[in-house]
Design an enzyme around this catalytic site. Structure first.
Site, short mmCIF file in Angstrom:
data_model
loop_
_atom_site.label_atom_id
_atom_site.label_comp_id
_atom_site.label_asym_id
_atom_site.label_seq_id
_atom_site.Cartn_x
_atom_site.Cartn_y
_atom_site.Cartn_z
N ASN A 194 70.09 119.93 13.18
CA ASN A 194 70.98 121.29 13.04
C ASN A 194 69.59 122.43 12.74
O ASN A 194 68.85 122.06 12.13
CB ASN A 194 71.44 121.05 11.60
CG ASN A 194 72.63 120.26 11.47
OD1 ASN A 194 73.24 119.80 12.70
ND2 ASN A 194 73.22 119.70 10.36
N HIS A 244 62.53 125.09 7.31
CA HIS A 244 61.41 124.25 7.76
C HIS A 244 61.84 123.22 9.02
O HIS A 244 62.99 122.54 8.80
CB HIS A 244 61.10 123.41 6.56
CG HIS A 244 59.76 122.59 6.75
ND1 HIS A 244 58.65 122.74 5.73
CD2 HIS A 244 59.45 121.84 7.67
CE1 HIS A 244 57.79 122.10 6.33
NE2 HIS A 244 58.04 121.38 7.46
N HIS A 256 62.99 120.45 10.91
CA HIS A 256 63.37 119.17 10.53
C HIS A 256 64.85 118.86 11.32
O HIS A 256 65.46 119.75 11.69
CB HIS A 256 63.43 118.93 8.97
CG HIS A 256 64.64 119.57 8.63
ND1 HIS A 256 64.85 120.85 8.21
CD2 HIS A 256 65.61 119.15 8.12
CE1 HIS A 256 66.21 121.31 7.69
NE2 HIS A 256 66.63 120.13 7.68
N GLN A 283 67.42 114.98 11.15
CA GLN A 283 68.07 114.17 9.99
C GLN A 283 68.53 113.08 11.11
O GLN A 283 68.67 112.91 12.20
CB GLN A 283 69.21 114.70 9.57
CG GLN A 283 68.93 115.86 8.58
CD GLN A 283 70.34 116.31 7.91
OE1 GLN A 283 70.69 115.82 7.05
NE2 GLN A 283 70.67 117.59 8.58
#
Lengths: 415, 415
Positions: A218, A229, A231, A233
């Site tokens: 996302n 930051h 990233h 998932q």
């Protein structure tokens, strides 16, 4: 190199990345994935000790009134009207929100630890890293040791099945630079992210009761990302998510009718039609699907038949990193901002891979579904009544217009 | 009273509302629904003439380059991977956006016409109204006379079915006061809105090829509502929307297994369990469903078996208006804003009724699904990777917590 239960990186991967496991203070699994030569060679090593005074995550804890209560495993309930399972994750209400704020290492739990400090909310024990993967501290699904995973009934009524949301939620940090964009990362770093997807896919597929492993990203405050930051998932669902169920129904039906693989044939049809193909390299092709539903949507498929991310070979992993990098850069340039500078495109990047154990997996095929809610530099597509209430998407554009814009941004052949 | 093709208001309705049809300058259907005694009695009449110099909406028109091109009927394509039909409505890109702006009658197309003016974008011919219904000027689905409705194939490939999006989109204005909130409307006015839902349901069910009639309300800028004026919409889908398909699959399966009606039994189970029932009057019950997926979700069901909105009797229509009014008021009070004043809750209000012609309609049952994306006074639930990419909802709360909050806001019995 460390041995994992199920992950056996090939020789090539071992030469390019190194995986170092550890355990965080509260018992969560944590992995460093390094692509820097001194870590790959073993000359330098990563800090394994998490200095935070955290209690075991499943230990009894104090509630809002200060009373000590046992850890409550997250539950999920089945919606009898749709068949959907709904995890109910009240613990996530307390998760940190820093997107849009000026962040410091002391306010960003995904940042590397400041040398000498033991910042209590920092998740990374070392003072630097390349890529890290760890279990989410505020998971909507988690496997709790000793918790009985059988189905019971809400209010004792058999219409309402409930059971523990015994899945898993992991976080993948793409880079230690908290203000960087995934689009700006070097291909070598994105290659390590690809390795993280593959590594977690194979390891997590051995967890009990997992039906689908879903690596995703996302990106952007506009879609509620709580940490800016860079990233991604990984969600491991202990049930078949509705969209995968629909896709499996259609791929299986297609196989029964034609003997063919629907996803392979759709890719071939897009290559054949040509006009919606927006990128191609040695191993992958990217196209705007002929029935795209989002204002910006691109599907990325391997040219070779591949079921899951861990089946990708070395060449495919490098080529994917290169294509993902190009996709993100062109995505940021997609909407006209007037100043020619492009924008930080909000997007969702969703890996659809063969399910873990469903027998229909054989007729599925790996694909990345990349899309954005943005429909102009200053406009968002909202999921209102039709989409949210009826699951009926209405597109404000056409796949050909999306592809045409992508083709203005660079050549199809990106090798 | 005017006769309609299929709508036969009963005597009671005739005493309380009056429906006056007309046609807008570009050929769209338009209806006044009046609840004021002087209009109901026929003492006063509504202005029928739309003074705008609009061309027929299906006439050839000038494109962006000034060339005259034929009207392009909106198309839809079937996504082979999910089976979903996706209308592709490029014309909607030009629709007006005034939400959040200070609006004047001359800038709000839903406002009543200013006396003496012929504002070119105003949709209402009269200088006042109670409730009006008309065809959307920028529809994502529309039936175009003379357009062949057969299926063809994108790029000639049989994987990609396409056909005209031969549905219909209508707008319902709830009140002439452009800055009013639906929650603040008198029950008498909401009763006229209920009558509009019933009237349009029965009339539109006779259009060719319509599968589902979906009256709904999008409320709030947070979900992208482009006009703040209190209004709802009616979508008529020429295909079965995915969520209705899932619901029909489950209601039919339940009927085959038990001989019962799943929606009736779910309502009875909620009444039996009790703790999630938040409102009840003579004809309706409202409950937070045991597997609610939204941070605020309430389903409203008629106590009597009813398939579609037009089957509601007079008592049920009045009681629905009363319950809807109470639901909206309590919705606005639901989140703690710190000042005790409540807020203008963004919400989606979605009518699920028996499909028009699908034979499974007999085992469905009318229900309203009311929900909000808001999860706190200052927080929105976004549909990110899991919801948008996998159609896998994760709730940040529990149905019992939602119900508990509703129960703080007023008594269950609202008769």
């Amino acid at each position: 190199m460390t041995k994992f239960r199920h992950y056996e990186p090939d020789t090539y991967a071992q030469q390019h990345i190194r995986i170092t496991p550890t355990t965080l203070a509260d018992g969560r699994e944590f992995f460093y994935l390094d692509d820097e030569p001194e870590y790959v060679s073993g000359k330098k090593t990563r800090e394994l000790h998490d200095p935070r005074p955290l209690a075991d995550r499943f230990a009894p804890h104090a509630d809002a009134d200060g009373n000590v209560v046992p850890y409550a495993a997250p539950q999920m309930r089945r919606d009898p009207l749709t068949g959907d399972w709904i995890p109910m994750a009240t613990a996530r209400m307390n998760r940190p929100i820093t997107a849009g704020l000026k962040k410091t290492a002391s306010g960003n739990p995904l940042a590397a630890r400041i040398p000498g400090s033991a910042y209590q909310d920092g998740e990374v024990p070392d003072t630097d890293y390349d890529v890290v993967v760890f279990e989410n501290r505020f998971p909507s699904m988690v496997q709790v040791p000793g918790v009985d995973n059988t189905t019971s009934f809400v209010d004792g009524n058999h219409l309402w099945q409930t059971r523990p949301a015994a899945g898993r939620c992991e976080v993948i940090c793409f880079d230690p630079n908290e203000s960087g964009l995934p689009a700006d990362l070097p291909v070598e770093r994105l290659r390590t992210v690809v390795e993280a997807w593959a590594f977690r896919t194979v390891e997590l597929s051995h967890l009990e009761g997992i039906e689908q492993i879903f690596p995703f990203e996302n990106h952007g405050q506009e879609i509620g990302v709580s940490l800016a930051h860079p990233h991604g998932q990984v969600y491991c669902y202990p049930y078949m998510p509705a969209k995968m169920e629909a896709e499996l129904t259609h791929t299986e039906e297609y196989f029964e009718q034609t003997g063919g693989n629907l996803l392979r044939d759709l890719m071939a049809a897009e290559i054949d039609a040509g006009k919606r193909v927006v990128m191609r390299n040695h191993s992958w092709v990217a196209y705007v699907p002929a029935a795209a539903r989002w204002p910006l949507e691109v599907h990325v498929a391997p040219l070779r038949d591949v079921l899951t991310l861990d089946e990708l070979n070395d060449q495919e992993r490098w080529d994917l990193a290169q294509m993902y990098s190009t996709l993100l850069k062109r995505g940021n340039a997609f909407f006209d901002t007037g100043d020619g500078k492009g924008m930080d495109l909000p997007y969702i990047s969703a890996w659809h891979q063969a399910p873990v154990r469903d027998p229909r997996r054989a007729h599925y095929r790996l694909n990345l579904q990349f899309f954005s809610f943005r429909r102009a530099a200053n406009k968002i597509k909202y999921l209102a009544g039709s989409e949210s209430g009826m699951a009926a998407w209405v597109s404000d554009t056409t796949p050909e217009l999306i592809a045409q814009r992508f083709l203005e941004l660079g050549p199809v052949d990106i090798d």
